[in-house]
Design an enzyme around this catalytic site. Structure first.
Site, short mmCIF file in Angstrom:
data_model
loop_
_atom_site.label_atom_id
_atom_site.label_comp_id
_atom_site.label_asym_id
_atom_site.label_seq_id
_atom_site.Cartn_x
_atom_site.Cartn_y
_atom_site.Cartn_z
N SER A 141 0.85 -1.19 0.00
CA SER A 141 0.00 0.00 0.00
C SER A 141 0.88 1.24 0.00
O SER A 141 2.11 1.15 0.04
CB SER A 141 -0.90 0.01 1.23
OG SER A 141 -0.11 0.15 2.42
N LYS A 142 0.23 2.40 -0.02
CA LYS A 142 0.98 3.66 -0.04
C LYS A 142 1.87 3.83 1.19
O LYS A 142 2.92 4.46 1.12
CB LYS A 142 0.02 4.85 -0.17
CG LYS A 142 -0.58 4.99 -1.56
CD LYS A 142 -1.42 6.25 -1.67
CE LYS A 142 -1.97 6.42 -3.08
NZ LYS A 142 -2.80 7.64 -3.19
N ARG A 143 1.43 3.27 2.31
CA ARG A 143 2.25 3.43 3.53
C ARG A 143 3.58 2.70 3.41
O ARG A 143 4.52 3.00 4.14
CB ARG A 143 1.48 2.97 4.77
CG ARG A 143 1.23 1.48 4.86
CD ARG A 143 0.33 1.16 6.04
NE ARG A 143 0.00 -0.25 6.11
CZ ARG A 143 0.75 -1.16 6.71
NH1 ARG A 143 1.89 -0.81 7.28
NH2 ARG A 143 0.38 -2.42 6.74
#
Length: 473
Positions: free
Chosen positions: A241-243
């Site tokens: 994910s973006k994290r």
């Protein structure tokens, strides 16, 4: 006759930017095709008209060009082929491999609600599969008449043999009531018409492959070789994910300052390997790449590792190219254009500057001291060095010693060493405040090379600013 030429394809949906997982899929398809002397094709799957945008198409093409993922021929736009897709659906209807379904949306929702309540799999129950009492003038969809007995096995080049019972596959919709094709139909028809021999994609498509293969067999078309690649996970093992740093490819270029060859190399190593080789250029990758090098377990994305790979490629990069890449970043930071004189100075200093940078943003930031106007702003490290009570006295002695030397690295270093010896100091005790005065930082490329590049007047002027006025925060 010999084997058919290898043809692979990358088929993104234009609903957003080219993401890192998609870029890896495209890279694997390109390398496999080039390794076997075949073709790598691009298809834009834009049948979802509500979510597909031209901006996303442009972003995908731009990202692929930046990474050097050069496809053969023109991109195929899937939506433009809707008439062909509908034609195939009707041929399946005529051959008995498909049928008309008149179930309404309300009826289907009731069916699903009952299945949920009974904790059954949600799948179409075949209510129109064998009916012939078709109502006149009523909208219908065309559904595939999926085989119900036996099983289907895919000999996947990555996953191995994978088998699913046909009873688990429902009668999927091929053509909607408005004559628009579904994804499942469009993919099969396009792969066939484009001559695709190898379908290399993420393993999230493995379930689709069983439905698509049944359709291919009903059409009596050549079956492609399947290779479903494990998805990329985050460094913690969770879904990427973006994290975790999973951004669009454009962000790695524009925001993070990555070089395309570094991103390519890193993506290549995410799930594929060749011995202990870490840094592999495109030419070598084409020579070595094959499907047997792809692992069955999910690769883990590590932004720190990507930064390390990027630093390696920055050190290898041509100095003039790096200057060109950081010039826009420097212009933004200084709020002025980068002049020819600036470019020439950066080019002379780049060999040292690039040794310490992990990305273009860091490289640009570390280059700013060359081009800033006097008096220089000081970072916290420089400020601390120059706040030392002995710093100004040392700088004054250095200023005097440098006033009459020939302005070369060797002569400058010799003069500074003499000052250190005369004051009974280690060289660092003299060099550090001098570095702070002329660069505004506690760290920089080689100090004496920096002084030579800055020139006598600029260097002495920067020292004078500190000696006369004290450090400027």
């Amino acid at each position: 006759m010999g084997a058919a030429p290898v043809v692979t394809r990358f088929a993104p949906s234009p609903t957003g930017f080219l993401h890192i997982g998609g870029a890896r899929t495209a890279l694997f398809n390109l390398l496999f095709a080039r390794h076997h002397g075949g073709k790598f094709l691009l298809r834009i799957e834009d049948t979802d008209r509500a979510r597909s945008t031209q901006a996303a198409v442009d972003a995908i093409l731009d990202g692929m060009r930046w990474l050097g993922l050069d496809w053969d021929g023109e991109p195929v736009m899937q939506f433009e082929r809707a008439t062909r897709h509908a034609e195939v659906a009707r041929s399946l209807l005529a051959s008995g491999h498909a049928y008309k379904c008149f179930a309404t949306a309300a009826e289907l929702e009731t069916m699903r609600a009952e299945q949920r309540a009974a904790k059954l799999p949600l799948r179409y129950d075949g209510r129109w599969r064998d009916r012939t009492d078709h109502p006149e003038g009523t909208p219908f969809v065309i559904r595939f008449r999926a085989p119900k007995d036996g099983s289907v096995t895919i000999a996947d080049e990555v996953q191995g043999n994978v088998t699913v019972a046909n009873a688990e596959l429902d009668d999927m919709v091929l053509l909607r009531s408005d004559d628009t094709p579904t994804y499942m139909l469009a993919v099969v028809v396009d792969d066939h018409d484009m001559g695709v021999t190898h379908v290399i994609r993420g393993d999230d498509h493995l379930n689709n492959a069983f439905r698509q293969l049944a359709l291919i067999r009903a059409l009596e078309w050549a079956e492609p070789v399947y290779a479903h690649i494990p998805l990329i996970h985050g460094s913690d093992g969770a879904k990427l994910s973006k994290r975790h740093g999973a951004l669009g490819v454009d962000a790695y270029r524009d925001e993070l300052g990555m070089l395309p060859e570094a991103v390519d190399n890193y993506l290549l190593k995410l799930g594929w390997g060749h011995g202990d080789d870490e840094f592999i250029d495109r030419e070598q990758a084409i020579e070595w790449f094959d499907l047997d090098g792809i692992g069955r377990g999910p690769a883990r994305f590590d932004l720190k590792k990507l930064e390390s790979v990027n630093g390696h490629y920055i050190r290898l990069a041509d100095d003039a190219r790096l200057v060109g890449l950081i010039a826009p970043r420097i212009a933004r930071a200084l709020d002025r254009p980068v002049t020819e004189a600036d470019t020439a100075l950066l080019h002379r200093g780049m060999a040292e500057l690039k040794l310490r940078a992990k990305d273009l943003e860091e490289l640009a930031t570390s280059s700013l001291f060359y081009l800033r106007e006097r008096p220089l702003p000081m970072d916290a490290g420089a400020q601390k060095l120059l706040d030392d009570p002995s710093a100004l006295a040392v700088l004054m002695a250095v200023r005097t010693a440098l006033d009459s030397v020939t302005w070369t690295t060797v002569e400058i270093e010799t003069a500074v060493r003499h000052v250190a010896e005369a004051h009974g100091l280690k060289l660092g005790k003299v060099a550090q405040p001098l570095r702070a005065a002329v660069t505004g930082s506690a760290t920089s490329p080689g100090l004496f090379e920096v002084l030579e590049l800055l020139g006598r007047d600029e260097s002495l002027g920067r020292i004078d600013d500190v000696v006369t006025n004290g450090p400027r925060q």
